[in-house]
Design a protein around this motif. Structure first.
Motif, PDB file in Angstrom:
ATOM      1  N   ASN A 454     -11.239 -18.780 -12.989  1.00 57.38           N
ATOM      2  CA  ASN A 454     -11.890 -20.038 -12.616  1.00 57.38           C
ATOM      3  C   ASN A 454     -12.608 -19.944 -11.283  1.00 57.38           C
ATOM      4  O   ASN A 454     -13.673 -20.546 -11.096  1.00 57.38           O
ATOM      5  N   LEU A 455     -12.042 -19.171 -10.345  1.00 56.29           N
ATOM      6  CA  LEU A 455     -12.714 -18.981  -9.055  1.00 56.29           C
ATOM      7  C   LEU A 455     -14.060 -18.270  -9.243  1.00 56.29           C
ATOM      8  O   LEU A 455     -15.062 -18.645  -8.630  1.00 56.29           O
ATOM      9  N   VAL A 456     -14.060 -17.253 -10.097  1.00 55.93           N
ATOM     10  CA  VAL A 456     -15.292 -16.497 -10.330  1.00 55.93           C
ATOM     11  C   VAL A 456     -16.315 -17.355 -11.074  1.00 55.93           C
ATOM     12  O   VAL A 456     -17.498 -17.392 -10.710  1.00 55.93           O
ATOM     13  N   ILE A 457     -15.867 -18.065 -12.089  1.00 56.02           N
ATOM     14  CA  ILE A 457     -16.775 -18.904 -12.869  1.00 56.02           C
ATOM     15  C   ILE A 457     -17.401 -19.997 -11.994  1.00 56.02           C
ATOM     16  O   ILE A 457     -18.572 -20.358 -12.150  1.00 56.02           O
ATOM     17  N   GLY A 458     -16.596 -20.508 -11.040  1.00 54.28           N
ATOM     18  CA  GLY A 458     -17.092 -21.558 -10.153  1.00 54.28           C
ATOM     19  C   GLY A 458     -18.239 -21.110  -9.281  1.00 54.28           C
ATOM     20  O   GLY A 458     -19.001 -21.943  -8.761  1.00 54.28           O
ATOM     21  N   LEU A 459     -18.401 -19.803  -9.108  1.00 54.92           N
ATOM     22  CA  LEU A 459     -19.480 -19.267  -8.283  1.00 54.92           C
ATOM     23  C   LEU A 459     -20.775 -19.049  -9.071  1.00 54.92           C
ATOM     24  O   LEU A 459     -21.808 -18.718  -8.480  1.00 54.92           O
ATOM     25  N   ILE A 460     -20.687 -19.232 -10.398  1.00 55.88           N
ATOM     26  CA  ILE A 460     -21.854 -18.959 -11.234  1.00 55.88           C
ATOM     27  C   ILE A 460     -22.662 -20.246 -11.404  1.00 55.88           C
ATOM     28  O   ILE A 460     -22.161 -21.233 -11.935  1.00 55.88           O
ATOM     29  N   PRO A 461     -23.921 -20.261 -10.970  1.00 56.36           N
ATOM     30  CA  PRO A 461     -24.759 -21.463 -11.144  1.00 56.36           C
ATOM     31  C   PRO A 461     -25.335 -21.518 -12.551  1.00 56.36           C
ATOM     32  O   PRO A 461     -25.206 -20.578 -13.328  1.00 56.36           O
ATOM     33  N   GLY A 462     -25.985 -22.614 -12.838  1.00 57.68           N
ATOM     34  CA  GLY A 462     -26.694 -22.704 -14.118  1.00 57.68           C
ATOM     35  C   GLY A 462     -26.088 -23.715 -15.054  1.00 57.68           C
ATOM     36  O   GLY A 462     -24.862 -23.841 -15.155  1.00 57.68           O
ATOM     37  N   GLU A 463     -26.958 -24.446 -15.730  1.00 59.83           N
ATOM     38  CA  GLU A 463     -26.546 -25.423 -16.724  1.00 59.83           C
ATOM     39  C   GLU A 463     -27.141 -25.030 -18.076  1.00 59.83           C
ATOM     40  O   GLU A 463     -27.886 -24.062 -18.189  1.00 59.83           O
ATOM     41  N   GLY A 464     -26.838 -25.801 -19.101  1.00 62.25           N
ATOM     42  CA  GLY A 464     -27.383 -25.539 -20.424  1.00 62.25           C
ATOM     43  C   GLY A 464     -26.647 -24.415 -21.129  1.00 62.25           C
ATOM     44  O   GLY A 464     -25.671 -23.853 -20.625  1.00 62.25           O
ATOM     45  N   TRP A 465     -27.158 -24.077 -22.313  1.00 63.18           N
ATOM     46  CA  TRP A 465     -26.474 -23.081 -23.131  1.00 63.18           C
ATOM     47  C   TRP A 465     -26.543 -21.680 -22.526  1.00 63.18           C
ATOM     48  O   TRP A 465     -25.595 -20.902 -22.681  1.00 63.18           O
ATOM     49  N   VAL A 466     -27.615 -21.358 -21.829  1.00 61.34           N
ATOM     50  CA  VAL A 466     -27.708 -20.038 -21.196  1.00 61.34           C
ATOM     51  C   VAL A 466     -26.621 -19.884 -20.137  1.00 61.34           C
ATOM     52  O   VAL A 466     -25.912 -18.874 -20.074  1.00 61.34           O
ATOM     53  N   GLY A 467     -26.488 -20.905 -19.275  1.00 61.19           N
ATOM     54  CA  GLY A 467     -25.445 -20.864 -18.258  1.00 61.19           C
ATOM     55  C   GLY A 467     -24.057 -20.796 -18.872  1.00 61.19           C
ATOM     56  O   GLY A 467     -23.175 -20.080 -18.373  1.00 61.19           O
ATOM     57  N   PHE A 468     -23.844 -21.514 -19.967  1.00 57.90           N
ATOM     58  CA  PHE A 468     -22.532 -21.498 -20.618  1.00 57.90           C
ATOM     59  C   PHE A 468     -22.219 -20.111 -21.182  1.00 57.90           C
ATOM     60  O   PHE A 468     -21.100 -19.607 -21.046  1.00 57.90           O
ATOM     61  N   ILE A 469     -23.197 -19.487 -21.815  1.00 59.01           N
ATOM     62  CA  ILE A 469     -22.975 -18.154 -22.389  1.00 59.01           C
ATOM     63  C   ILE A 469     -22.644 -17.132 -21.300  1.00 59.01           C
ATOM     64  O   ILE A 469     -21.765 -16.275 -21.465  1.00 59.01           O
ATOM     65  N   VAL A 470     -23.340 -17.225 -20.160  1.00 58.62           N
ATOM     66  CA  VAL A 470     -23.043 -16.324 -19.042  1.00 58.62           C
ATOM     67  C   VAL A 470     -21.616 -16.537 -18.550  1.00 58.62           C
ATOM     68  O   VAL A 470     -20.861 -15.575 -18.328  1.00 58.62           O
ATOM     69  N   LYS A 471     -21.229 -17.793 -18.381  1.00 55.80           N
ATOM     70  CA  LYS A 471     -19.869 -18.100 -17.929  1.00 55.80           C
ATOM     71  C   LYS A 471     -18.827 -17.612 -18.938  1.00 55.80           C
ATOM     72  O   LYS A 471     -17.769 -17.105 -18.556  1.00 55.80           O
ATOM     73  N   ALA A 472     -19.118 -17.776 -20.222  1.00 55.30           N
ATOM     74  CA  ALA A 472     -18.183 -17.328 -21.254  1.00 55.30           C
ATOM     75  C   ALA A 472     -17.999 -15.810 -21.205  1.00 55.30           C
ATOM     76  O   ALA A 472     -16.872 -15.300 -21.314  1.00 55.30           O
ATOM     77  N   ALA A 473     -19.094 -15.078 -21.036  1.00 58.02           N
ATOM     78  CA  ALA A 473     -19.012 -13.618 -20.961  1.00 58.02           C
ATOM     79  C   ALA A 473     -18.198 -13.177 -19.750  1.00 58.02           C
ATOM     80  O   ALA A 473     -17.342 -12.283 -19.848  1.00 58.02           O
ATOM     81  N   VAL A 474     -18.450 -13.815 -18.597  1.00 56.12           N
ATOM     82  CA  VAL A 474     -17.693 -13.488 -17.382  1.00 56.12           C
ATOM     83  C   VAL A 474     -16.217 -13.824 -17.570  1.00 56.12           C
ATOM     84  O   VAL A 474     -15.326 -13.070 -17.154  1.00 56.12           O
ATOM     85  N   CYS A 475     -15.945 -14.945 -18.214  1.00 56.27           N
ATOM     86  CA  CYS A 475     -14.573 -15.370 -18.458  1.00 56.27           C
ATOM     87  C   CYS A 475     -13.817 -14.339 -19.286  1.00 56.27           C
ATOM     88  O   CYS A 475     -12.678 -13.988 -18.979  1.00 56.27           O
ATOM     89  N   VAL A 476     -14.438 -13.840 -20.340  1.00 58.24           N
ATOM     90  CA  VAL A 476     -13.813 -12.844 -21.201  1.00 58.24           C
ATOM     91  C   VAL A 476     -13.504 -11.568 -20.416  1.00 58.24           C
ATOM     92  O   VAL A 476     -12.402 -11.011 -20.498  1.00 58.24           O
ATOM     93  N   LEU A 477     -14.469 -11.102 -19.628  1.00 60.95           N
ATOM     94  CA  LEU A 477     -14.304  -9.848 -18.892  1.00 60.95           C
ATOM     95  C   LEU A 477     -13.254  -9.966 -17.787  1.00 60.95           C
ATOM     96  O   LEU A 477     -12.346  -9.128 -17.665  1.00 60.95           O
ATOM     97  N   ILE A 478     -13.365 -11.011 -16.967  1.00 62.73           N
ATOM     98  CA  ILE A 478     -12.478 -11.153 -15.805  1.00 62.73           C
ATOM     99  C   ILE A 478     -11.041 -11.398 -16.240  1.00 62.73           C
ATOM    100  O   ILE A 478     -10.098 -10.768 -15.729  1.00 62.73           O
TER     101      ILE A 478
END
Length: 516
Positions: A454-478
């Protein structure tokens, strides 16, 4: 006869995952279409009727679980005569259950409006909708339900998955077509009724083709029937408690907070329940194999397998919790809009609920495979009563917070300790102390993985589906990186890797990686 448990489990898991993805994507689309074509209150009605029918399904009494368990031994001994007699008994019981469900449903009919706070959608007759849903449930028992048992006992749930994919495809095509063409919720429910009939008939046809030697004929000795009936009695309290836990929340929300609050809550629970369904594929895929293992191997071997199973389940659960906590709110904002969001602290409570629930379900695999229902019979009942009592006591003061807290408290103080004690005392015959310490470490791993993710995801900017997909990928990896770092040194890690390699026939590849 010793089952090829790894092959069967692998096959069941693969087809189960395919089915679950299918059953996640299409119902998700259906829920979205209902929301935007008919309105949020229809989502609430759908959830309410589902929960009411779960309560009526108490009439099943655990007959299915008792029958499948009773087939493990004759299958291992290749005793076809006993299996046929069990199927005949199962057939008789399920026909009677269908009648009981129908009668109980008709008794409940006049009270349906009392379970809805506020108004219902205009032009809707809730009695007609309820009766259509009731008949869909009744037909699950009357039409060849007993045929499903032979597939489960032979660990061939992959066949059930294939049949369900076929019947669900027809159902969803027709439901989507009726909603767009007629905007009529009655037609939507009628399709549900017809698809259930189709599913039962097709399952029976496939079962007859795979196992033509098993027909519902013959008669069991009175002692065997008495033993099965005792198992059913023991399972009834378990079934009752589980139903209270799974259905009470929905009914209480509808009765006290209204259909709109129920729909918002169910949007979140739908996602959690979908993930629970994926995990349940693993549990259901190995239960028959675990039952067979308990007959063929000694206690030490089975305890070793249980430790590996716990490790894998806790890894999966920690990963899921990390994703839920970081992705729920951005996803819901994109899916349903910011006006239909739950408060974030409630999301955290749902994550806690998920972790505890999955632990209990994991332990229940060995409880069911070991057939220790008699000793476990009052655990779900007491947990369910506690949950319902707390719901009614605090829902007016805490709202949805009170609903989720009630469920967590009932599981933590009653269900989880009780089932752990039963398994170690009756199946493994040893102290659970070391196991509980290891379980605590797995829980700590889940907490740390969730916080860091959650700390890492909180640092990722961006809204919409593109931002969500990026956050999801980071979430899986971290989340998985943190879990591996915290768990790779314990013995269960290498054992689990070896087990997975055997299941998917990649032993040589794993050995080469380990050597490097």
């Amino acid at each position: 006869m010793e089952m090829n448990r790894s092959r069967n489990a692998t096959r069941n898991i693969i087809f189960g995952v395919i089915l679950k993805i299918y059953q996640l994507v299409l119902p998700f689309a259906m829920r979205t279409i209902i929301m935007y074509e008919l309105g949020v209150k229809y989502l609430g009605l759908n959830s309410l009727f589902t929960s009411i029918l779960q309560v009526l399904n108490l009439a099943e009494l655990g007959v299915g679980s008792a029958m499948v368990f009773s087939m493990y031994k004759p299958i291992a001994q290749e005793d076809s005569k006993t299996i046929c007699a069990l199927m005949r008994l199962y057939k008789v019981y399920y026909r009677a259950i269908g009648l009981v469900v129908f009668a109980a449903g008709m008794v409940l009919l006049p009270f349906i409006p009392k379970l809805i706070a506020g108004d219902v959608p205009d032009g809707i007759n809730i009695y007609v909708l309820y009766l259509l849903n009731l008949m869909a449930t009744v037909f699950t028992y009357w039409l060849f339900a007993y045929k499903n048992s032979i597939l489960q006992a032979h660990q061939r749930q992959d066949v059930v998955s294939k049949v369900t994919i076929v019947t669900d495809t027809c159902k969803y095509i027709l439901q989507i077509g009726t909603l767009f063409a007629f905007h009529n919720y009655y037609y939507y429910v009628c399709v549900l009724l017809l698809s259930q009939i189709f599913n039962n008939i097709l399952t029976a046809i496939v079962s007859n083709k795979l196992y033509p030697q098993y027909q519902a004929e013959g008669k069991l000795p009175k002692e065997s029937v008495k033993e099965i009936n005792q198992k059913i009695k023991d399972l009834f309290t378990s079934k009752l408690g589980f139903t209270i836990v799974s259905s009470a929340d929905t009914v209480v929300i509808s009765a006290f907070l209204g259909l709109e609050a129920l729909a918002i809550y169910q949007n979140y629970y739908y996602i959690i329940n979908a993930v629970m369904g994926f995990v349940a594929i693993i549990y259901s895929s190995i239960t028959a194999g675990v039952g067979n293992s308990m007959i063929v191997y000694d206690t030490e071997k089975n305890y070793h397998d249980y430790r590996i199973f716990t490790f894998l389940a806790c890894w999966i659960t920690a990963f899921c919790v990390s994703c839920f906590s970081g992705l729920f709110q951005p996803f819901m904002k994109l899916w349903m809009g910011k006006d239909l969001l739950l408060p974030y602290p409630l999301v955290i409570l749902l994550c806690v609920y998920f972790w505890v629930y999955e632990y209990i379900m994991m332990a229940s695999v060995y409880k069911d495979a070991g057939g220790i229902w008699h000793e476990d019979r009052f655990r779900p009942l007491l947990s369910g009563i506690t949950n319902l009592g707390l719901n009614l006591l605090i829902v007016k003061f805490l709202g949805l917070y009170g609903i989720v807290l009630s469920t967590i408290v009932s599981m933590v103080i009653i269900s989880a300790p009780w089932i752990t004690s039963n398994i170690f005392k009756l199946i493994f015959k040893r102290s659970a102390k070391d196991y509980i310490v290891r379980l605590g470490y797995y829980l700590l791993t889940a907490v740390i993985a969730t916080l860091i993710t959650n700390l890492v995801i909180g640092l990722i900017p961006g809204e919409g589906w593109v931002g969500f997909i990026v956050k999801a990928a980071v979430c899986v990896l971290i989340s998985n990186a943190v879990i591996v770092l915290m768990l790779f040194k314990i013995p269960e890690f290498s054992d689990a890797v070896s087990l997975i390699a055997r299941m998917f026939h990649i032993e040589k590849l794993v050995q080469r990686i380990q050597q490097k």
